[in-house]
Design a protein around this motif. Structure first.
Motif, PDB file in Angstrom:
ATOM      1  N   ASP A   1       0.808  -1.168  -0.060  1.00  0.00           N
ATOM      2  CA  ASP A   1       0.124  -0.052  -0.065  1.00  0.00           C
ATOM      3  C   ASP A   1       0.832   1.299   0.116  1.00  0.00           C
ATOM      4  OD1 ASP A   1      -2.377  -1.554  -0.150  1.00  0.00           O
ATOM      5  OD2 ASP A   1      -2.316  -1.605   1.995  1.00  0.00           O
ATOM      6  N   SER A   2       2.296   1.113   0.246  1.00  0.00           N
ATOM      7  CA  SER A   2       3.084   2.158   0.333  1.00  0.00           C
ATOM      8  C   SER A   2       4.272   2.058  -0.037  1.00  0.00           C
ATOM      9  CB  SER A   2       2.928   2.895   1.831  1.00  0.00           C
ATOM     10  OG  SER A   2       3.614   2.004   2.791  1.00  0.00           O
ATOM     11  N   PHE A   3       5.089   3.086  -0.328  1.00  0.00           N
ATOM     12  CA  PHE A   3       6.530   2.818  -0.594  1.00  0.00           C
ATOM     13  C   PHE A   3       7.173   2.210   0.687  1.00  0.00           C
ATOM     14  CE2 PHE A   3      10.448   4.957   0.623  1.00  0.00           C
ATOM     15  CZ  PHE A   3      11.518   4.053  -0.084  1.00  0.00           C
ATOM     16  N   ILE A   4       7.134   2.821   1.828  1.00  0.00           N
ATOM     17  CA  ILE A   4       7.846   2.355   2.873  1.00  0.00           C
ATOM     18  C   ILE A   4       7.275   0.943   3.491  1.00  0.00           C
ATOM     19  CG2 ILE A   4       6.429   3.344   5.031  1.00  0.00           C
ATOM     20  CD1 ILE A   4      10.231   3.630   4.479  1.00  0.00           C
ATOM     21  N   GLU A   5       6.056   0.479   3.224  1.00  0.00           N
ATOM     22  CA  GLU A   5       5.920  -0.905   3.427  1.00  0.00           C
ATOM     23  C   GLU A   5       6.809  -1.590   2.438  1.00  0.00           C
ATOM     24  OE1 GLU A   5       2.017  -3.646   2.730  1.00  0.00           O
ATOM     25  OE2 GLU A   5       1.688  -1.548   3.231  1.00  0.00           O
ATOM     26  N   TYR A   6       6.744  -1.419   1.390  1.00  0.00           N
ATOM     27  CA  TYR A   6       7.557  -2.244   0.397  1.00  0.00           C
ATOM     28  C   TYR A   6       9.061  -2.210   1.074  1.00  0.00           C
ATOM     29  CZ  TYR A   6      10.116  -3.639  -3.663  1.00  0.00           C
ATOM     30  OH  TYR A   6      11.429  -4.376  -4.408  1.00  0.00           O
ATOM     31  N   PHE A   7       9.238  -1.036   1.131  1.00  0.00           N
ATOM     32  CA  PHE A   7      10.870  -1.051   1.212  1.00  0.00           C
ATOM     33  C   PHE A   7      11.293  -1.698   2.517  1.00  0.00           C
ATOM     34  CE2 PHE A   7      14.458   1.313   3.368  1.00  0.00           C
ATOM     35  CZ  PHE A   7      15.225   1.370   2.127  1.00  0.00           C
ATOM     36  N   LYS A   8      10.782  -1.719   3.329  1.00  0.00           N
ATOM     37  CA  LYS A   8      10.712  -2.409   4.740  1.00  0.00           C
ATOM     38  C   LYS A   8      10.725  -4.132   4.819  1.00  0.00           C
ATOM     39  CE  LYS A   8       9.581   0.977   8.110  1.00  0.00           C
ATOM     40  NZ  LYS A   8       8.799   1.625   9.309  1.00  0.00           N
ATOM     41  N   SER A   9       9.827  -4.357   3.733  1.00  0.00           N
ATOM     42  CA  SER A   9       9.815  -5.596   3.464  1.00  0.00           C
ATOM     43  C   SER A   9      11.045  -6.424   2.813  1.00  0.00           C
ATOM     44  CB  SER A   9       8.479  -6.013   2.433  1.00  0.00           C
ATOM     45  OG  SER A   9       8.819  -5.645   1.106  1.00  0.00           O
ATOM     46  N   LEU A  10      11.838  -5.798   2.091  1.00  0.00           N
ATOM     47  CA  LEU A  10      12.867  -6.253   1.490  1.00  0.00           C
ATOM     48  C   LEU A  10      14.152  -6.867   2.341  1.00  0.00           C
ATOM     49  CD1 LEU A  10      13.385  -3.554  -1.289  1.00  0.00           C
ATOM     50  CD2 LEU A  10      12.530  -5.760  -1.460  1.00  0.00           C
ATOM     51  N   PRO A  11      14.560  -7.982   2.277  1.00  0.00           N
ATOM     52  CA  PRO A  11      15.662  -8.583   3.353  1.00  0.00           C
ATOM     53  C   PRO A  11      16.762  -7.638   3.574  1.00  0.00           C
ATOM     54  CG  PRO A  11      14.597 -10.361   1.908  1.00  0.00           C
ATOM     55  CD  PRO A  11      14.276  -9.016   1.524  1.00  0.00           C
ATOM     56  N   LYS A  12      17.150  -6.992   2.326  1.00  0.00           N
ATOM     57  CA  LYS A  12      18.524  -6.184   2.428  1.00  0.00           C
ATOM     58  C   LYS A  12      18.267  -5.012   3.174  1.00  0.00           C
ATOM     59  CE  LYS A  12      19.348  -5.750  -2.195  1.00  0.00           C
ATOM     60  NZ  LYS A  12      20.041  -5.182  -3.504  1.00  0.00           N
ATOM     61  N   THR A  13      16.891  -4.604   3.204  1.00  0.00           N
ATOM     62  CA  THR A  13      16.599  -3.020   4.003  1.00  0.00           C
ATOM     63  C   THR A  13      16.315  -3.231   5.353  1.00  0.00           C
ATOM     64  OG1 THR A  13      14.517  -3.069   3.536  1.00  0.00           O
ATOM     65  CG2 THR A  13      15.861  -1.931   1.699  1.00  0.00           C
ATOM     66  N   GLN A  14      16.129  -4.471   6.017  1.00  0.00           N
ATOM     67  CA  GLN A  14      15.860  -4.685   7.227  1.00  0.00           C
ATOM     68  C   GLN A  14      16.803  -4.462   8.326  1.00  0.00           C
ATOM     69  OE1 GLN A  14      13.688  -8.463   7.227  1.00  0.00           O
ATOM     70  NE2 GLN A  14      12.037  -7.848   5.990  1.00  0.00           N
ATOM     71  N   THR A  15      17.968  -4.563   7.930  1.00  0.00           N
ATOM     72  CA  THR A  15      19.120  -4.393   8.909  1.00  0.00           C
ATOM     73  C   THR A  15      19.754  -2.834   8.910  1.00  0.00           C
ATOM     74  OG1 THR A  15      20.869  -5.145   7.245  1.00  0.00           O
ATOM     75  CG2 THR A  15      19.941  -6.778   8.776  1.00  0.00           C
ATOM     76  N   ILE A  16      19.007  -1.988   7.843  1.00  0.00           N
ATOM     77  CA  ILE A  16      19.502  -0.760   7.748  1.00  0.00           C
ATOM     78  C   ILE A  16      19.009   0.237   8.901  1.00  0.00           C
ATOM     79  CG2 ILE A  16      19.402   1.576   6.332  1.00  0.00           C
ATOM     80  CD1 ILE A  16      19.167  -0.476   3.916  1.00  0.00           C
ATOM     81  N   VAL A  17      20.023   0.928   9.429  1.00  0.00           N
ATOM     82  CA  VAL A  17      19.882   1.667  10.631  1.00  0.00           C
ATOM     83  C   VAL A  17      19.041   3.155   9.791  1.00  0.00           C
ATOM     84  CG1 VAL A  17      20.764   3.170  12.557  1.00  0.00           C
ATOM     85  CG2 VAL A  17      21.547   1.089  11.771  1.00  0.00           C
ATOM     86  N   PRO A  18      17.891   3.374  10.179  1.00  0.00           N
ATOM     87  CA  PRO A  18      17.324   4.791   9.533  1.00  0.00           C
ATOM     88  C   PRO A  18      18.229   5.901   9.416  1.00  0.00           C
ATOM     89  CG  PRO A  18      15.564   3.355  10.810  1.00  0.00           C
ATOM     90  CD  PRO A  18      16.901   2.809  11.210  1.00  0.00           C
ATOM     91  N   ALA A  19      18.826   6.161  10.481  1.00  0.00           N
ATOM     92  CA  ALA A  19      19.477   7.497  10.453  1.00  0.00           C
ATOM     93  C   ALA A  19      20.734   7.335   9.685  1.00  0.00           C
ATOM     94  CB  ALA A  19      20.293   7.566  11.953  1.00  0.00           C
ATOM     95  N   ASP A  20      21.283   6.319   9.354  1.00  0.00           N
ATOM     96  CA  ASP A  20      22.519   6.379   8.231  1.00  0.00           C
ATOM     97  C   ASP A  20      21.881   5.958   6.997  1.00  0.00           C
ATOM     98  OD1 ASP A  20      24.210   5.579  10.471  1.00  0.00           O
ATOM     99  OD2 ASP A  20      24.096   3.630  10.158  1.00  0.00           O
ATOM    100  N   LEU A  21      20.631   5.757   6.590  1.00  0.00           N
ATOM    101  CA  LEU A  21      19.996   5.530   5.474  1.00  0.00           C
ATOM    102  C   LEU A  21      19.769   6.897   4.968  1.00  0.00           C
ATOM    103  CD1 LEU A  21      18.602   4.166   2.955  1.00  0.00           C
ATOM    104  CD2 LEU A  21      16.660   4.230   4.397  1.00  0.00           C
ATOM    105  N   PHE A  22      19.012   7.693   5.997  1.00  0.00           N
ATOM    106  CA  PHE A  22      18.704   9.339   5.534  1.00  0.00           C
ATOM    107  C   PHE A  22      20.084  10.012   5.480  1.00  0.00           C
ATOM    108  CE2 PHE A  22      14.939   8.256   8.532  1.00  0.00           C
ATOM    109  CZ  PHE A  22      14.214   7.610   7.687  1.00  0.00           C
ATOM    110  N   ARG A  23      20.926   9.694   6.123  1.00  0.00           N
ATOM    111  CA  ARG A  23      22.172  10.508   5.987  1.00  0.00           C
ATOM    112  C   ARG A  23      22.889  10.158   4.440  1.00  0.00           C
ATOM    113  NH1 ARG A  23      26.967   8.633   6.227  1.00  0.00           N
ATOM    114  NH2 ARG A  23      26.324   7.188   7.640  1.00  0.00           N
ATOM    115  N   LEU A  24      22.840   8.792   4.288  1.00  0.00           N
ATOM    116  CA  LEU A  24      23.380   8.501   2.909  1.00  0.00           C
ATOM    117  C   LEU A  24      22.338   8.904   1.605  1.00  0.00           C
ATOM    118  CD1 LEU A  24      24.229   4.848   3.734  1.00  0.00           C
ATOM    119  CD2 LEU A  24      25.863   6.556   3.085  1.00  0.00           C
TER     120      LEU A  24
END
Length: 145
Positions: free
Chosen positions: A37-60
């Motif tokens: 239903d949303s971008f973030i729902e899809y994004f968080k469902s990906l195995p490679k994104t589940q270990t990403i620290v949000p603060a690091d992601l936003f900085r990058l």
């Protein structure tokens, strides 16, 4: 093997539709292929994104931290460039990025569009957001904002 129909195939189906009932059925069938239903729902469902620290992601992604947490918590719906920046920062490939744009209800990258072609190239070359924006600027195109 990819069993997704091509755009040309889907266009042929649209051309053969005879009435609005068939059109509605087609639209419902296409919408059912995007299970998120949303971008973030899809994004968080990906195995490679589940270990990403949000603060690091936003900085990058070179995005405002407070705004990004609203995206992360589902309170804000990001636009196309923000989705692209987040996908690039997370190291998503072109297919994952396309699905993220679809889930976010934003236009997918189109290879005949000059700016999109540069972004597709940058993703395929594993550029980060900064290098992608540098390339866009070198080509006289607007950066991801």
């Amino acid at each position: 093997m990819n069993h997704q129909p091509t755009t040309r195939h889907l266009e042929d189906i649209l051309k053969s539709i005879g009435d609005t009932d068939e059109l509605k059925a087609y639209i419902n069938s296409v919408n059912d292929t995007i299970p998120f239903d949303s971008f973030i729902e899809y994004f968080k469902s990906l195995p490679k994104t589940q270990t990403i620290v949000p603060a690091d992601l936003f900085r990058l992604a070179n995005l405002d931290r407070a705004y990004c947490y609203k995206i992360w918590n589902g309170k804000k719906r990001p636009g196309r460039d923000k989705i692209l920046a987040i996908c690039i920062a997370a190291g998503l490939d072109n297919d994952e990025t396309r699905r993220a744009l679809e889930a976010g209800k934003e236009p997918i990258l189109y290879s005949r569009n000059t700016r999109d072609a540069v972004i597709i190239y940058a993703i395929s070359q594993h550029y980060d957001v900064f290098k992608t924006n540098e390339l866009l600027s070198e080509m006289g195109l607007s950066p991801l904002e």
